[in-house]
Design a protein around this motif. Sequence first.
Motif, PDB file in Angstrom:
ATOM      1  N   LEU A  38     -10.080  59.861  -4.966  1.00  0.00           N
ATOM      2  CA  LEU A  38     -11.428  59.292  -5.038  1.00  0.00           C
ATOM      3  C   LEU A  38     -12.453  60.402  -4.978  1.00  0.00           C
ATOM      4  N   LYS A  39     -12.276  61.288  -4.001  1.00  0.00           N
ATOM      5  CA  LYS A  39     -13.181  62.430  -3.886  1.00  0.00           C
ATOM      6  C   LYS A  39     -12.629  63.379  -2.831  1.00  0.00           C
ATOM      7  N   ILE A  72      -9.970  62.544  -0.233  1.00  0.00           N
ATOM      8  CA  ILE A  72      -9.785  61.094  -0.082  1.00  0.00           C
ATOM      9  C   ILE A  72      -9.045  60.519  -1.286  1.00  0.00           C
ATOM     10  N   VAL A  73      -7.933  59.835  -1.006  1.00  0.00           N
ATOM     11  CA  VAL A  73      -7.194  59.197  -2.094  1.00  0.00           C
ATOM     12  C   VAL A  73      -7.206  57.680  -1.912  1.00  0.00           C
ATOM     13  N   ASP A  74      -6.884  56.979  -2.977  1.00  0.00           N
ATOM     14  CA  ASP A  74      -6.865  55.518  -2.963  1.00  0.00           C
ATOM     15  C   ASP A  74      -5.415  55.052  -2.786  1.00  0.00           C
ATOM     16  N   ARG A  75      -5.127  54.506  -1.617  1.00  0.00           N
ATOM     17  CA  ARG A  75      -3.746  54.098  -1.337  1.00  0.00           C
ATOM     18  C   ARG A  75      -3.556  52.586  -1.428  1.00  0.00           C
ATOM     19  N   LEU A 119      -0.213  50.594  -1.891  1.00  0.00           N
ATOM     20  CA  LEU A 119       0.645  50.120  -0.797  1.00  0.00           C
ATOM     21  C   LEU A 119       0.288  48.681  -0.418  1.00  0.00           C
ATOM     22  N   ASP A 120      -1.004  48.355  -0.463  1.00  0.00           N
ATOM     23  CA  ASP A 120      -1.421  46.978  -0.156  1.00  0.00           C
ATOM     24  C   ASP A 120      -0.909  45.998  -1.202  1.00  0.00           C
ATOM     25  N   CYS A 124       0.680  55.046   6.265  1.00  0.00           N
ATOM     26  CA  CYS A 124      -0.243  56.154   6.002  1.00  0.00           C
ATOM     27  C   CYS A 124       0.008  56.795   4.646  1.00  0.00           C
ATOM     28  N   GLU A 182     -10.088  51.150   3.535  1.00  0.00           N
ATOM     29  CA  GLU A 182      -9.373  51.006   2.280  1.00  0.00           C
ATOM     30  C   GLU A 182      -8.382  49.847   2.370  1.00  0.00           C
ATOM     31  N   ARG A 239      -5.044  47.342   7.170  1.00  0.00           N
ATOM     32  CA  ARG A 239      -4.187  48.065   8.116  1.00  0.00           C
ATOM     33  C   ARG A 239      -4.960  49.070   8.970  1.00  0.00           C
ATOM     34  N   ARG A 240      -6.120  49.521   8.460  1.00  0.00           N
ATOM     35  CA  ARG A 240      -6.827  50.596   9.144  1.00  0.00           C
ATOM     36  C   ARG A 240      -7.750  50.114  10.270  1.00  0.00           C
ATOM     37  N   TYR A 262      -2.252  40.927   8.978  1.00  0.00           N
ATOM     38  CA  TYR A 262      -2.385  41.562   7.654  1.00  0.00           C
ATOM     39  C   TYR A 262      -1.342  41.006   6.688  1.00  0.00           C
ATOM     40  N   ARG A 307     -13.305  49.043   0.973  1.00  0.00           N
ATOM     41  CA  ARG A 307     -14.376  50.041   0.927  1.00  0.00           C
ATOM     42  C   ARG A 307     -15.731  49.435   0.548  1.00  0.00           C
TER      43      ARG A 307
END
Lengths: 159, 637
Positions: free
Chosen positions: A23-24, A27-30, A33-34, A75, B66, B69-70, B171, B188
């Motif tokens: 993303l920047k 920072i990455v877009d994970r 996993l969701d 993570c 994001e 979970r966080r 979740y 976000r």
Amino acid sequence: MRVFHDSDTIVAEPWRTKAFPILKDLIVDRTSLDRIMAAGGYISAKTGGVPEANSIPVPKHDAEESMDAAACIGCGACVAACPNSSAMLFVAAKVSQFALLPQGKIERKERVLRMVEQMDKEGFGNCSNNYACEAECPKKITVTHIARLNREFIRAELT
Amino acid sequence: MTLDSKIPSGPIEKKWDSHRFNMKLVNPSNRRKYTVIMVGTGLAGASAAASLGELGYNVLAFSYHESPRRAHSIAAQGGINAPKNYSNDGDSIWRLFYDTVKGGDYRAREANVYRLAQVSGNIIDQCVAQGVPFARDYAGYLDNRSFGGAQVSRTFYARGQTGQQLLLGAYSALSRQINAGTVKFFPRREMLDLVIVDGQARGIICRDLVTGKIETYAANAVVLATGGYANTFYLSTMAKASNATAIWRAYKKGAAFANPCFTQIHPTCIPQGGPYQSKLTLMSESLRNDGRIWVPKKKGETRKPQDIPEEDRDYYLERLYPSFGNLVPRDVASRRAKEMCDKGFGVGATGLAVYLDFADPIKRLGKHVIEERYGNLFDMYHEITAEDPYKSPMRIYPAVHYAMGGLWVDYNLMSTIPGLFVAGEANFSDHGANRLGASALMQGLADGYFILPYTLGDYLASTKFAPVKMDDAPFKEAQSGIEDMIKTLMSINGKKTVEEFHRELGKVMWECVGMGRNKARLQKALQEIPKIRDEFWNNVKIVGAANDLNAELERAGRVADFLELGELLSLDALHREESCGGHFREEYQTEEGEALRNDKKFAYVAAWEFAGVGKKPILNKEPLEFEYVKPSQRSYK
């Protein structure tokens, strides 16, 4: 990062894998996993319509092993560490947690098939037994869960 | 403003049941026509979103993280209470209710607390069905432990990570609804304003934290489940991102803010390593069962702790409280530690720590026993400080870790704005002036799984909604208000970072509104905070751009809100001329240094109403009546 000497060079880089777009900066877009979780990472229990908690006894050993897997915080360090960018330690932790519990056994087939399918769709690689994931995992998830994931997957495919 | 708590009539054990029967229902086929906005997807938000989605409502869920979970719910260690009486030790709904009202120092609503105790058993059932791997005994049944000084074993736990496991359970349930299409999840996104149409909460303004775009969303009702405001103190055990922006902006739109001064301090945290450290870590207070707390007798002691002989050590808790010793309650242990450090006896590089020593128990019981009892905590301490607590004593210091106060809600969890509901730590509802251990998880999930799904339905079924469009004036005005605010922030281009202002605020908060409060220091805080706020709006520098991922800009908005909230917190603390629970006014204490309540004057909820920035808010009072648990003074002597 805890132990280093003055003037050592420390390299910091974003977690590199196609399935985690940057993303920047670091920072990455994970969210991939969701999406794996949404594909099947649950027991389909409805709010309210469930039995009294102690009516589902769980052997202590199974509960402990399930808990070992449930420690995963999602993570993504396993993915970043893997030369194949595999998310199998993550998926294995979730599949293992549920497959070990009587409540989770009912949907075990559909769960593993759907989660693995989504994992592949997101562009994660496969496990080739490097164990880099286990070495990096901050929650000490072991690769024995990947072995269970494979067993669950084969079992689901064949039956 | 009128505060109608809407507590149902009838005997306390029947209130919730009869209320559930009396509430209106939404026909299953009509539910998808209603849209509900859920802001925050921690324990309360995820469980509520999942349950509402399952009922068939159209749910839009937002998180600045994001992934759900966080959420900071993940950090809770100890456990979750439920009066299942599996331990056969005399627990009951009534006892949990009684303990919670008493533990809250008689500043909570009886009816709410009773309902909480009532539904808490269902939470355990629900979590087990979802696959939460709670601790079990050898027969395969659920194990319980006693927690936080409770006399019964009613705490369910999953090693030291109960919060994580419950959050992952919620979740999971949420993920299932996302997959089913009933919940749409927006990662976000940070809520920056509430949109009110014809007096009803009908939407929110969000910033997409990746692109910087300001977005508007409309719904029939809005739920805030955005957690507590402990980060007002800068240093706390909260995650860095935890903030009060959603509830604060709602307050500025007319929602009353209740009991802001009720904040809780935890005595056994890992102290700050230096001025640039930005957060603290909590360790379970079970450490005090064996550890002995001490400071050197000499100010400015330079010897290593192991080299300081017994006669040069002051085990001050054992000296001051011979019967309770190191096990005095959280607030007492915290206050004494700060007092020792303020007098110059503190240890470590900053002088803001006391020793927690395990040398004696290790000698007495053997290292393996201590390892068995506290191994994970010792490891955590070692990982963070790089010091081995088996060899030298731990350094500990108190830190803020929970906010009992929050937006005022009625029995239905609805704020003073119709259609705006508040759940979990973000509301003030159940803990009074002090929260008991293992009760935060319980309240978050009770609100989400078992209360909101009913009360929200009642609101939707009994309310008339005019159609709204995104280009209606209230949406446009709220959106341009936020765009202007961001423009102003970016254009200040001053000389100090956001973090510097937050640190300055935190210093004032901790010194003046921290553990021990008094009139003079609170008045000082009320003078200092507006000065910092003025400087912030004239001298803050935010690097980067507004239309991009910009962590500095995100923080700036949150700190701007803390700079206002801190003032309200201080004002509430100043007005409450009594000591109760987490609120300790030095002027009001017993001879033994215990909190001295004033039930005649202050047995009420202080619900503050916004009157403009820098203007004195209006105080509204909801009187508290204690029909079932008669107020008494606590004693630890």
